[in-house]
Design a protein around this motif. Structure first.
Motif, mmCIF file in Angstrom:
data_model
loop_
_atom_site.group_PDB
_atom_site.id
_atom_site.type_symbol
_atom_site.label_atom_id
_atom_site.label_comp_id
_atom_site.label_asym_id
_atom_site.label_seq_id
_atom_site.Cartn_x
_atom_site.Cartn_y
_atom_site.Cartn_z
ATOM 1 N N LEU A 253 -1.711 -1.347 13.459
ATOM 2 C CA LEU A 253 -3.201 -1.441 14.121
ATOM 3 C C LEU A 253 -3.517 -2.717 13.391
ATOM 4 O O LEU A 253 -4.408 -3.704 14.082
ATOM 5 N N LEU A 254 -3.271 -3.219 11.640
ATOM 6 C CA LEU A 254 -3.679 -4.387 11.785
ATOM 7 C C LEU A 254 -2.721 -4.505 10.919
ATOM 8 O O LEU A 254 -1.469 -4.187 10.777
ATOM 9 N N SER A 255 -2.060 -6.020 10.921
ATOM 10 C CA SER A 255 -0.637 -6.443 10.690
ATOM 11 C C SER A 255 -0.290 -6.704 9.339
ATOM 12 O O SER A 255 0.362 -6.395 8.689
ATOM 13 N N ASP A 256 -1.593 -6.906 8.526
ATOM 14 C CA ASP A 256 -1.405 -6.639 6.820
ATOM 15 C C ASP A 256 -0.782 -5.134 6.275
ATOM 16 O O ASP A 256 -0.988 -4.036 7.413
ATOM 17 N N ASN A 257 0.186 -5.692 5.252
ATOM 18 C CA ASN A 257 0.601 -4.278 5.065
ATOM 19 C C ASN A 257 -0.436 -3.663 3.861
ATOM 20 O O ASN A 257 -1.186 -4.540 3.672
ATOM 21 N N PRO A 258 -0.790 -2.404 3.978
ATOM 22 C CA PRO A 258 -1.409 -1.664 2.909
ATOM 23 C C PRO A 258 -1.977 -2.188 1.558
ATOM 24 O O PRO A 258 -0.602 -2.268 1.586
ATOM 25 N N ALA A 259 -2.409 -2.387 0.908
ATOM 26 C CA ALA A 259 -2.317 -2.474 -0.605
ATOM 27 C C ALA A 259 -1.832 -1.503 -1.385
ATOM 28 O O ALA A 259 -1.505 -0.711 -1.710
ATOM 29 N N PRO A 260 -0.526 -2.080 -2.519
ATOM 30 C CA PRO A 260 0.303 -1.234 -2.810
ATOM 31 C C PRO A 260 -0.475 -0.030 -3.851
ATOM 32 O O PRO A 260 -1.600 -0.551 -4.019
ATOM 33 N N TRP A 261 -0.293 1.452 -3.584
ATOM 34 C CA TRP A 261 -0.655 2.410 -4.197
ATOM 35 C C TRP A 261 0.370 2.230 -5.779
ATOM 36 O O TRP A 261 1.546 2.546 -5.421
ATOM 37 N N ASN A 262 -0.773 2.858 -6.798
ATOM 38 C CA ASN A 262 -0.418 2.853 -7.657
ATOM 39 C C ASN A 262 -1.258 4.107 -8.259
ATOM 40 O O ASN A 262 -2.254 3.602 -9.924
#
Ligand SMILES: [Zn+2]
Length: 346
Positions: A253-262
């Motif tokens: 729904l929003l174009s950016d990727n989510p921050a990588p999860w760690n």
């Protein structure tokens, strides 16, 4: 684009309607159906995300998250900046219900009294609901119309006073895991699937949870548990807003990727250190949520409050991460003293 409508969830014996508000953002619209508003999405529209809060009415941080998210979305295009900024119209539809259970919300409670629903005092045990069923079943059925039409569901909850913020997802379900990572809490708790899960769920009466019902219908669903109930905890609301934006990015729904999860994945529910007898529980000094413990580690003591006799030295039954500690000292036999989540992967 934002639209909001009144939704009648059920009626009380007096005839008074139990109402709540449904919000829609992005491409979808609320249209008039025979029984109230329905979701209309364009045939060539993007994905649909459904989020609700406060089906346990005292769990108010989720409701605060949806208001803050509303402000972020309303500011879209007005030059909002910063980590939480939403800088574009949604390519898809977001549906939110900030107060899923007005009955428990008004009582600042977890369940409703027997006079309202003698069978399902806990709304989160009767999904997907039943339009001809008990009061909570009817309320769940009204909301299920929206939840079941979604491509992903977020059911916002809060935990006990000393519970580490985390998100729960169906173990071994890649889509649910992806959603949980996008939400981004440091700790993810994986609830078992398959035969083991059915035993665990029926034992604990979890089969009627929204997350379980929706996941079984093929709609990836997570349950974030944000800090504790009855109080707006700003840090937890921040995590929730970032989490919702991560989900909107993950679903496209929003174009950016989510921050990588760690973060850390651990196993839910089984590692509960229980009170062997009733009394007063004193956790050991220095024991904090998030601590790593090993099997056999001392966690605290249960005393007889009148004779001072120690009744139980509580110890971890497994290696893991402390994710909850009973801070209300008066405990009854069988109550959870400390939750220890078993680490599944680094
Ligand atoms: Zn809850």
């Amino acid at each position: 684009m934002h639209d909001a409508r009144d939704l009648v969830l059920a009626r009380l014996p007096s005839g008074v309607r139990i109402r709540t508000t449904v919000h829609v953002y992005g491409e979808g619209r609320l249209v008039d159906g025979p029984d109230g508003p329905e979701l209309g999405v364009p045939a060539d529209g993007g994905p649909v995300v459904y989020a609700q809060a406060a089906q346990h009415g005292r769990e108010v941080n989720g409701t605060a998250v949806l208001r803050r998210l509303h402000e972020r979305l309303a500011e879209a295009g007005e030059g909002a900046a910063g980590e939480d900024a939403v800088d574009a119209e949604l390519e898809g539809t977001l549906v939110t219900v900030p107060v899923a259970d007005p009955l428990t919300f008004d009582r600042v409670s977890y369940t409703t009294p027997e006079s309202l629903d003698a069978i399902h005092s806990n709304m989160n045990r009767c999904w997907p609901g039943d339009a001809d069923g008990t009061l909570h079943e009817r309320m769940a059925a009204s909301l299920w119309t929206f939840a079941s039409a979604a491509d992903a569901v977020v059911d916002l909850h809060t935990g006990s006073p000393a519970m580490l913020t985390h998100a729960v997802y169906m173990r071994d379900d890649a889509a649910c895991r992806g959603l949980a990572e996008a939400f981004g809490t440091d700790l993810l708790l994986a609830e078992a699937a398959g035969d083991e899960a059915d035993a665990e769920w029926s034992e604990r009466g979890f089969a009627g949870k929204l997350r379980v019902a929706a996941t079984r219908e093929g709609v990836p669903t997570i349950t974030p548990e944000l800090a504790h109930s009855r109080e707006i905890v700003p840090g937890a609301v921040d995590i929730g807003v970032r989490g919702m934006i991560g989900v909107l990015r993950h679903e496209g729904l929003l174009s950016d990727n989510p921050a990588p999860w760690n973060g850390t994945v651990a196993r839910n529910h089984l590692g509960r250190v229980e009170a062997a007898d009733s009394g007063l529980f004193t956790p050991d000094r220095g024991l904090s949520i998030g601590d790593e413990v090993e099997a056999g580690d001392r966690l605290g003591v249960v005393h007889d409050p009148a004779t001072f006799e120690p009744l139980q030295t509580a110890a971890a039954d497994r290696d893991g991460i402390v994710y909850s500690i009973a801070r209300e000292a008066t405990v009854t036999a069988g109550a959870t003293l400390v939750g220890v989540a078993e680490r599944l992967e680094e």
